[in-house]
Every structure is written in C-alpha cells, then in structure tokens.
Motif scaffolding. Structure first.
Motif, PDB file in Angstrom:
ATOM      1  N   ARG A  69       6.470  60.175  -8.499  1.00 30.78           N
ATOM      2  CA  ARG A  69       6.937  60.621  -9.812  1.00 30.78           C
ATOM      3  C   ARG A  69       8.408  60.255 -10.051  1.00 30.78           C
ATOM      4  NH1 ARG A  69       3.082  63.678 -12.194  1.00 30.78           N
ATOM      5  NH2 ARG A  69       1.521  64.685 -10.844  1.00 30.78           N
ATOM      6  N   TYR A  70       8.859  59.213  -9.372  1.00 30.62           N
ATOM      7  CA  TYR A  70      10.203  58.690  -9.612  1.00 30.62           C
ATOM      8  C   TYR A  70      10.202  57.739 -10.806  1.00 30.62           C
ATOM      9  CZ  TYR A  70      11.623  60.313  -4.928  1.00 30.62           C
ATOM     10  OH  TYR A  70      11.921  61.063  -3.817  1.00 30.62           O
ATOM     11  N   THR A  77      18.180  55.394  -4.894  1.00 24.95           N
ATOM     12  CA  THR A  77      18.105  54.167  -4.103  1.00 24.95           C
ATOM     13  C   THR A  77      16.831  53.393  -4.393  1.00 24.95           C
ATOM     14  OG1 THR A  77      19.409  55.129  -2.305  1.00 24.95           O
ATOM     15  CG2 THR A  77      18.037  53.226  -1.758  1.00 24.95           C
ATOM     16  N   LEU A  78      15.710  54.085  -4.428  1.00 26.69           N
ATOM     17  CA  LEU A  78      14.435  53.421  -4.645  1.00 26.69           C
ATOM     18  C   LEU A  78      14.337  52.806  -6.034  1.00 26.69           C
ATOM     19  CD1 LEU A  78      11.954  55.869  -2.880  1.00 26.69           C
ATOM     20  CD2 LEU A  78      12.975  53.774  -1.994  1.00 26.69           C
ATOM     21  N   LEU A  79      14.864  53.491  -7.032  1.00 27.87           N
ATOM     22  CA  LEU A  79      14.830  52.935  -8.384  1.00 27.87           C
ATOM     23  C   LEU A  79      15.738  51.709  -8.504  1.00 27.87           C
ATOM     24  CD1 LEU A  79      14.699  56.117 -10.662  1.00 27.87           C
ATOM     25  CD2 LEU A  79      12.889  54.425 -10.273  1.00 27.87           C
ATOM     26  N   GLU A  80      16.845  51.715  -7.767  1.00 25.77           N
ATOM     27  CA  GLU A  80      17.725  50.547  -7.783  1.00 25.77           C
ATOM     28  C   GLU A  80      17.039  49.355  -7.108  1.00 25.77           C
ATOM     29  OE1 GLU A  80      20.731  47.953  -8.496  1.00 25.77           O
ATOM     30  OE2 GLU A  80      20.322  49.894  -9.412  1.00 25.77           O
ATOM     31  N   LEU A  81      16.297  49.619  -6.045  1.00 29.44           N
ATOM     32  CA  LEU A  81      15.531  48.556  -5.404  1.00 29.44           C
ATOM     33  C   LEU A  81      14.498  47.983  -6.377  1.00 29.44           C
ATOM     34  CD1 LEU A  81      14.837  50.157  -1.903  1.00 29.44           C
ATOM     35  CD2 LEU A  81      16.457  48.322  -2.411  1.00 29.44           C
ATOM     36  N   MET A 126      18.976  55.114   6.908  1.00 33.14           N
ATOM     37  CA  MET A 126      19.272  54.741   5.521  1.00 33.14           C
ATOM     38  C   MET A 126      18.378  55.567   4.583  1.00 33.14           C
ATOM     39  SD  MET A 126      19.088  50.964   3.804  1.00 33.14           S
ATOM     40  CE  MET A 126      20.256  50.365   5.016  1.00 33.14           C
ATOM     41  N   PRO A 127      18.966  56.478   3.841  1.00 36.15           N
ATOM     42  CA  PRO A 127      18.146  57.371   3.003  1.00 36.15           C
ATOM     43  C   PRO A 127      17.489  56.633   1.839  1.00 36.15           C
ATOM     44  CG  PRO A 127      20.486  57.665   2.514  1.00 36.15           C
ATOM     45  CD  PRO A 127      20.413  56.760   3.707  1.00 36.15           C
ATOM     46  N   ASP A 128      16.204  56.891   1.657  1.00 39.64           N
ATOM     47  CA  ASP A 128      15.477  56.299   0.539  1.00 39.64           C
ATOM     48  C   ASP A 128      15.250  57.369  -0.516  1.00 39.64           C
ATOM     49  OD1 ASP A 128      15.321  53.722   1.480  1.00 39.64           O
ATOM     50  OD2 ASP A 128      13.454  54.042   2.547  1.00 39.64           O
ATOM     51  N   ILE A 166       8.434  46.489   0.511  1.00 40.81           N
ATOM     52  CA  ILE A 166       9.886  46.534   0.601  1.00 40.81           C
ATOM     53  C   ILE A 166      10.377  47.629   1.545  1.00 40.81           C
ATOM     54  CG2 ILE A 166      10.160  48.043  -1.426  1.00 40.81           C
ATOM     55  CD1 ILE A 166      12.724  46.399  -2.051  1.00 40.81           C
ATOM     56  N   LEU A 167       9.659  48.723   1.652  1.00 44.34           N
ATOM     57  CA  LEU A 167      10.091  49.801   2.539  1.00 44.34           C
ATOM     58  C   LEU A 167       9.912  49.398   4.007  1.00 44.34           C
ATOM     59  CD1 LEU A 167       8.729  52.921   0.628  1.00 44.34           C
ATOM     60  CD2 LEU A 167      10.980  51.834   0.492  1.00 44.34           C
TER      61      LEU A 167
END
Length: 322
Positions: free
Chosen positions: A278-279, A7-11, A1-3, A210-211
């Motif tokens: 830096r996301y 995806t990470l910002l949606e989480l 499952m690509p992070d 969460i990861l």
C-alpha cells in the motif's frame, strides 16, 4: 540499508525514469533524430537502479554500451544525456561521443565503454587509486555475459583479488551476447562460479528483482569498504530490446521475449510489491509517470533547441591546449 516507504518509492521513480528514457530514445532514434547507433537496456532496470542505489556520490562506476540506465541511476543529468544522444554541443561529450561515451566525473561516472570488457581494467585502476589514497570509496564495473569470456576480465579480476581492491564486478547476464545465447558462449550456466578462480566471493541474484539486487550489492559494498576486497556479482536479467535499435532479432523467438516481458518484467514486479504494501496506488503511479515524462519532455526540448558542434570543434579535446 532500510527499505522504508520513501526509499522504495524513490527506487520505483528511478526505474520508471530509466524505462521512459530508453523508450523515448528508441522513438527519437526511429524518427531519425538520433545519429549513429543506440543500445537500450529496457528490462534491466532492477540491476542498474538496484546496484547504484547502494552507492555514494563519490563511488566510481564504469558502464557499457547499455549504459543509459546506469547513468540515470547514478544521478546523471537528463538534459545533458539527451543532448549527447542528439549530437548537440550541450551534451556530456559536446555532441561528439554519443551514448557509448558519456562520462560525468562529478558523480563518479568514469565513462561508458563501447569496447566489450574494456571497462574492467579501468575500474581496477580506479580501485587501486582508492586503496592508495586510503579513502572508503567503492568502484563498480558493469559488463555483460559475453564480456566474461574476454581476456581483460581475467587480468582485472585476478589483480583486484591479489591486491584486495574495493571493486564490484557486476555482470548483467541478459542471456544474449549480441546474437549468441549464453549456452553457446559460456562453459557454465551460473557465471558467478567463475569467481572461485580468483578466490573472491561469487554472488548471484534475480536481476529482475530490485530488492534482491540491493541485498546482494549492499553486502558486497560493505565488504569492499571494510578492506576485504572485490566481489563478483551476477545479476540474471534479460534484454527485451535487440542488441541495437533496428536489430531484426532473428536469433531468438518472439515467444521467448514475450515470456520475459509478461512474467519477469522488473518494473511490473516491483510495482506489485509496492501495491501490496500500500505504498503505491494507481493515482500515485500515474502521477510519478507524468512527472517523469514532464522532465523527459524538458530534456528533449533542451536537446532540440541546442546547437550542433561547429566543424572547427572536431579536433578540440583531442590534445592539451598549449
């Protein structure tokens, strides 16, 4: 499952939504606008969002009295959730169920459950239906550390293991079974060890990361979809708020709660990861918070403007109409 970044910002957005919804619910309950009792999952956002992020829309979830986060993570409508908490007719249960009875079959939520361990037999039945229908769905049951000591847990997990059902048993070990600490209620520190008694994998992770939650859950989901049977997952987390809103919490110290807040808060930990990559910037974080708050304000307005059920509605939905 690509992070990836998206995806990470949606989480992160989902975690912020859960945190702000719970905060809002606590404030309106204190103001007397939410009847009955509510139980808040503040501090457990990584578990709810992390697990549900690995699921598809058609996968099943059974939740608990701490279920708002699971509902939101699975895609529930904020307006209908808020209306239900306010006891309004436009709520998920038409204002007659409250926060512990919300369900939305359209997104796979088979319901919250106020009965400790009451969801495990239901999710096992859902898992059996998946196997009989030969679909590739997965069924997930959330429950607390206190529930692991109850009989339905043994019955459900034993049956799921025998029949190799596609079920994930996710215990959110928040250290407190109502007012009883884990050390006084459980014979083991790591609850995932109990999985050995059912010949199923027992995984554990840092439930405030969460990861880490996603990594363990994704593995279990893949295993279930492949027909390899159930997995027991222990997410080690912490309940920041009391067992219920208004709980005096005389059973634990302020220092204990503060240490978890300061050092292990799941939202702060994840935001630091995103800042480092830096996301996420302070400007973007403020923007996300403002957008979430705007949606919650709309949900509250919707709930406040909605009517209460009529007295004659009290007996509807109890029996099949002739």
């Amino acid at each position: 499952m690509p992070d990836n970044k998206e995806t990470l910002l949606e989480l992160y957005r989902k975690m912020v939504t859960v945190r702000q919804f719970e905060t809002m619910a606590g404030e309106y309950f204190a103001a007397g606008q939410i009847p009955g009792f509510i139980h808040l999952s503040i501090g457990q956002e990584a578990s709810s969002v992390g697990v549900c992020s690995c699921l598809r829309a058609g996968d099943y979830v059974i939740t608990t009295h701490l279920g708002h986060g699971h509902m939101i993570a699975k895609g529930a409508d904020l307006k209908r959730m808020t209306a239900e908490l306010f006891g309004k007719k436009t709520g998920y249960c038409k204002g007659k169920g409250g926060s512990m009875h919300i369900a939305d079959f359209s997104i796979g939520i088979l319901g919250a459950n106020g009965v400790v361990a009451g969801g495990l037999p239901i999710i096992t039945g859902a898992g059996l239906s998946i196997k009989m229908r030969k679909t590739d769905q997965v069924a997930v049951c959330f429950f607390g550390d206190g529930a692991t000591n109850r009989g339905p847990v043994h019955e459900a997990m034993n049956m799921a293991a025998i029949w190799k059902l596609p079920v994930l048993f996710v215990v959110e070990n928040n250290q407190w079974s109502s007012t009883t600490p884990l050390k006084d209620s459980c014979s083991v520190v790591d609850l995932n060890k109990r999985a050995a008694g059912y010949n199923m994998p027992g995984e554990k992770d840092d439930g405030n990361d969460i990861l880490a939650v996603r990594k363990v859950t994704a593995k279990a989901v893949d295993r279930a979809r492949a027909g390899e049977g159930p997995t027991f997952i222990e997410n080690k987390t912490y309940r920041i708020k009391g067992h219920f809103e208004g709980d005096p919490q005389k059973y634990r110290t302020e220092e204990e709660v503060k240490s978890w807040q300061d050092e292990k808060d799941p939202l702060n930990r994840f935001s630091r990861v995103l800042f480092k990559k830096r996301y996420l910037s302070r400007k973007l974080a403020d923007q996300i918070l403002a957008e979430v708050q705007s949606k919650l304000n709309e949900a509250v307005t919707f709930a406040e403007d909605s009517p209460f059920p009529e007295p004659e509605d009290a007996l509807t939905d109890l029996y099949i109409d002739s």
